[in-house]
Design a protein around this motif. Sequence first.
Motif, PDB file in Angstrom:
ATOM      1  N   LEU A  15       0.804  -1.223   0.000  1.00  0.00           N
ATOM      2  CA  LEU A  15       0.000   0.000   0.000  1.00  0.00           C
ATOM      3  C   LEU A  15       0.835   1.271   0.000  1.00  0.00           C
ATOM      4  N   PHE A  16       1.966   1.256   0.697  1.00  0.00           N
ATOM      5  CA  PHE A  16       2.705   2.501   0.898  1.00  0.00           C
ATOM      6  C   PHE A  16       4.144   2.511   0.392  1.00  0.00           C
ATOM      7  N   ARG A  17       4.828   1.368   0.347  1.00  0.00           N
ATOM      8  CA  ARG A  17       6.273   1.391   0.129  1.00  0.00           C
ATOM      9  C   ARG A  17       6.736   0.870  -1.227  1.00  0.00           C
ATOM     10  N   SER A  18       5.956   0.022  -1.864  1.00  0.00           N
ATOM     11  CA  SER A  18       6.405  -0.593  -3.116  1.00  0.00           C
ATOM     12  C   SER A  18       6.538   0.449  -4.229  1.00  0.00           C
ATOM     13  N   PRO A  19       7.286   0.129  -5.276  1.00  0.00           N
ATOM     14  CA  PRO A  19       7.428   1.082  -6.382  1.00  0.00           C
ATOM     15  C   PRO A  19       6.085   1.441  -7.031  1.00  0.00           C
ATOM     16  N   ARG A  20       5.134   0.521  -7.001  1.00  0.00           N
ATOM     17  CA  ARG A  20       3.792   0.789  -7.539  1.00  0.00           C
ATOM     18  C   ARG A  20       2.773   0.814  -6.406  1.00  0.00           C
ATOM     19  N   ALA A  21       3.054   1.590  -5.384  1.00  0.00           N
ATOM     20  CA  ALA A  21       2.207   1.646  -4.196  1.00  0.00           C
ATOM     21  C   ALA A  21       0.821   2.187  -4.536  1.00  0.00           C
ATOM     22  N   LEU A  56       8.839   5.575   7.138  1.00  0.00           N
ATOM     23  CA  LEU A  56       8.165   5.161   8.371  1.00  0.00           C
ATOM     24  C   LEU A  56       7.628   3.735   8.239  1.00  0.00           C
ATOM     25  N   VAL A  57       7.001   3.429   7.111  1.00  0.00           N
ATOM     26  CA  VAL A  57       6.489   2.074   6.888  1.00  0.00           C
ATOM     27  C   VAL A  57       7.638   1.076   6.871  1.00  0.00           C
ATOM     28  N   VAL A  94      11.006  -3.224   9.507  1.00  0.00           N
ATOM     29  CA  VAL A  94      12.347  -3.580   9.993  1.00  0.00           C
ATOM     30  C   VAL A  94      12.328  -3.760  11.516  1.00  0.00           C
ATOM     31  N   ALA A  95      11.647  -2.878  12.221  1.00  0.00           N
ATOM     32  CA  ALA A  95      11.580  -2.992  13.684  1.00  0.00           C
ATOM     33  C   ALA A  95      10.841  -4.267  14.094  1.00  0.00           C
ATOM     34  N   GLY A 147      18.446   1.307   3.639  1.00  0.00           N
ATOM     35  CA  GLY A 147      17.344   2.268   3.548  1.00  0.00           C
ATOM     36  C   GLY A 147      17.815   3.708   3.449  1.00  0.00           C
ATOM     37  N   VAL A 148      18.854   4.043   4.193  1.00  0.00           N
ATOM     38  CA  VAL A 148      19.409   5.404   4.124  1.00  0.00           C
ATOM     39  C   VAL A 148      19.988   5.672   2.734  1.00  0.00           C
ATOM     40  N   ILE A 149      20.683   4.698   2.179  1.00  0.00           N
ATOM     41  CA  ILE A 149      21.239   4.860   0.830  1.00  0.00           C
ATOM     42  C   ILE A 149      20.117   5.064  -0.179  1.00  0.00           C
TER      43      ILE A 149
END
Length: 119
Positions: free
Chosen positions: A59-65, A76-77, A82-83, A109-111
């Motif tokens: 829903l939020f993170r994929s390339p085709r969200a 955040l997602v 990860v947490a 993720g930072v990269i």
Amino acid sequence: MVTATTTPHRIGVNDVLRLVLELFAFVTLGVWGFVSFVFPLNIVIGLGAPILAILLWALFRSPRAVFSVDVYGKSLVELLVVAATTLAWLDLSQPVVGIVYALVAVVSGVIAGRKELAR
């Protein structure tokens, strides 16, 4: 006839690493659910935890969200997944695996986030 020209997206090492980390998270959440709880709760959590993570990711993170959110919402997602994965490894009494996973996922993720912000 009008054609749109787009530059092809190059798949890099970090993109492949992020896919592996994502799949590892989903499998981890499933294993954690099946191993950490007693029947019949283990079936519910063993299937529900990875399905919830996959749903959030799709829903939020994929390339085709489905929902378009800014880079901070996507982060955040990603941090929630990860947490949850890290906490699952800690609950399974495997802190080294959890900490190594968290460090690799956060650096990756930072990269990716810096690359996305640069666009």
